[in-house]
Enzyme design. Structure first.
Site, short mmCIF file in Angstrom:
data_model
loop_
_atom_site.label_atom_id
_atom_site.label_comp_id
_atom_site.label_asym_id
_atom_site.label_seq_id
_atom_site.Cartn_x
_atom_site.Cartn_y
_atom_site.Cartn_z
N ASP A 21 -0.96 4.08 -4.07
CA ASP A 21 -0.08 3.93 -5.24
C ASP A 21 1.39 4.09 -4.82
O ASP A 21 1.70 4.83 -3.88
CB ASP A 21 -0.46 4.99 -6.29
CG ASP A 21 0.07 4.63 -7.66
OD1 ASP A 21 0.60 3.52 -7.85
OD2 ASP A 21 -0.04 5.48 -8.57
N ASN A 69 -5.66 -4.07 -13.12
CA ASN A 69 -4.52 -4.76 -12.51
C ASN A 69 -4.41 -6.23 -12.93
O ASN A 69 -3.35 -6.85 -12.81
CB ASN A 69 -4.56 -4.68 -10.97
CG ASN A 69 -4.20 -3.31 -10.43
OD1 ASN A 69 -4.65 -2.92 -9.34
ND2 ASN A 69 -3.39 -2.55 -11.15
N ARG A 189 -4.62 10.28 -3.11
CA ARG A 189 -3.80 9.38 -3.94
C ARG A 189 -2.34 9.63 -3.61
O ARG A 189 -1.87 10.77 -3.65
CB ARG A 189 -4.04 9.60 -5.44
CG ARG A 189 -3.21 8.62 -6.27
CD ARG A 189 -3.52 8.66 -7.75
NE ARG A 189 -2.83 7.55 -8.40
CZ ARG A 189 -3.24 6.93 -9.49
NH1 ARG A 189 -4.35 7.30 -10.07
NH2 ARG A 189 -2.54 5.93 -10.01
C1 FPP Z 1 -0.31 0.26 -6.34
O1 FPP Z 1 1.10 0.33 -6.34
C2 FPP Z 1 -0.79 -0.77 -5.44
C3 FPP Z 1 -1.54 -1.85 -5.79
C4 FPP Z 1 -1.95 -2.13 -7.17
C5 FPP Z 1 -1.97 -2.86 -4.81
C6 FPP Z 1 -2.28 -2.34 -3.44
C7 FPP Z 1 -2.25 -3.47 -2.52
C8 FPP Z 1 -1.81 -3.43 -1.24
C9 FPP Z 1 -1.40 -2.22 -0.53
C10 FPP Z 1 -1.72 -4.69 -0.49
C11 FPP Z 1 -2.98 -5.42 -0.28
C12 FPP Z 1 -4.01 -4.63 0.40
C13 FPP Z 1 -4.88 -5.10 1.30
C14 FPP Z 1 -5.99 -4.24 1.74
C15 FPP Z 1 -4.78 -6.44 1.88
P1 FPP Z 1 1.85 -0.01 -7.70
O2 FPP Z 1 2.15 -1.46 -7.70
O3 FPP Z 1 1.03 0.47 -8.86
O4 FPP Z 1 3.16 0.83 -7.55
P2 FPP Z 1 3.97 1.55 -8.70
O5 FPP Z 1 3.05 2.56 -9.33
O6 FPP Z 1 5.12 2.17 -7.98
O7 FPP Z 1 4.39 0.49 -9.68
#
Ligand code: FPP
Length: 246
Positions: A21, A69, A189
């Site tokens: 996250d 998501n 997390r």
């Molecule tokens: C959460 O951060 C992250 C995600 C919803 C996506 C995670 C994806 C990756 C790390 C890239 C793809 C992974 C692989 C294995 C190829 P957020 O967007 O919720 O961040 P925020 O809470 O700061 O908005």
């Protein structure tokens, strides 16, 4: 002494689950678009996979895309799917060379067809690997998984293949997407949020939870080792009292 040297290699968690996250906030902090945070997050995934292999963690499960998501702006969803496809294709050979098996859990049929196909090809290529299993949770939510398991069991009971008194914890677990995997001993997390967010709810009944302020794109194997050291200081009682453990 760095954290790696403090780890007792004989008491490693066999399975570590991660909620990655903070990508969006990390990018925003630098005045960049959210997708830059996701791209940078891939570098963290790579480092953490290497870090797990380096010390001998057998299973790593990362929450790459939740059912919820799908409700993000369409541009971000599309960018995440493209990133997923390019990462799988770029990394499949490296995973294979390093004896790492790629696995995926979730409602995979809801992913774009190219993603389904490339994922299947990478999983097939790496299926015989034994050093570590990297599981991507994609279009995954624990409530979805539990309802699916209940449906599969109900179907078997309806068809007379299963008696109701055969339904126990073991049977239920065998219908989950994590069949053949041990439950995670440690869940990490990042980004300071203290939630489980519909992740592995059944499997985390006794998991040790570790929360860190570090945003996912900044998370590196040294942070992972710090979490493992913290985990190893905890007493896991599974409902018993301290004196019963020794
Ligand atoms: C959460 O951060 C992250 C995600 C919803 C996506 C995670 C994806 C990756 C790390 C890239 C793809 C992974 C692989 C294995 C190829 P957020 O967007 O919720 O961040 P925020 O809470 O700061 O908005």
């Amino acid at each position: 002494m760095d954290f790696k040297d403090q780890i007792d290699i004989n008491r490693l968690p066999e399975h570590i689950a991660i909620i990655m996250d903070g990508n969006g906030r990390w990018a925003k902090n630098q005045g960049k678009f959210r997708v830059f945070g996701h791209e940078s997050g891939v570098l963290s995934v790579k480092d953490i996979v290497e870090g797990c292999v380096e010390i001998g963690v057998k299973y790593l499960t990362v929450y790459a895309f939740s059912t919820e998501n799908w409700n993000r702006p369409i541009e971000e969803v599309n960018a995440l799917m493209e990133l997923l496809i390019s990462t799988i294709n770029q990394e499949a050979e490296t995973l294979n060379k390093n004896n790492i098996k790629l696995n995926a859990i979730g409602d995979l049929k809801s992913l774009p067809q190219k993603c389904i196909d490339d994922l299947a090809a990478a999983m097939d290529k790496t299926k015989a690997n034994t050093k570590c299993t990297l599981t991507l949770a994609l279009s995954y939510s624990a409530k979805w998984e539990i309802v699916e398991a209940a449906r599969k069991i109900a179907e078997q009971v309806k068809d007379g293949k299963l008696a109701i008194n055969q339904v126990d914890e073991q049977l239920f677990a065998s219908q989950l997407t994590t069949v053949n995997m041990p439950d995670p001993e440690l869940m990490i997390r990042t980004s300071g949020e203290h939630r489980i967010s519909n992740y592995l709810l059944w499997q985390m009944a006794y998991t040790e939870l570790y929360f860190t302020e570090t945003l996912w794109p900044d998370f590196r194997r040294e942070h992972l080792y710090e979490a493992i050291v913290d985990y190893q200081k905890r007493e896991r009682r599974f409902g018993k009292i301290s004196e019963q453990l020794n």
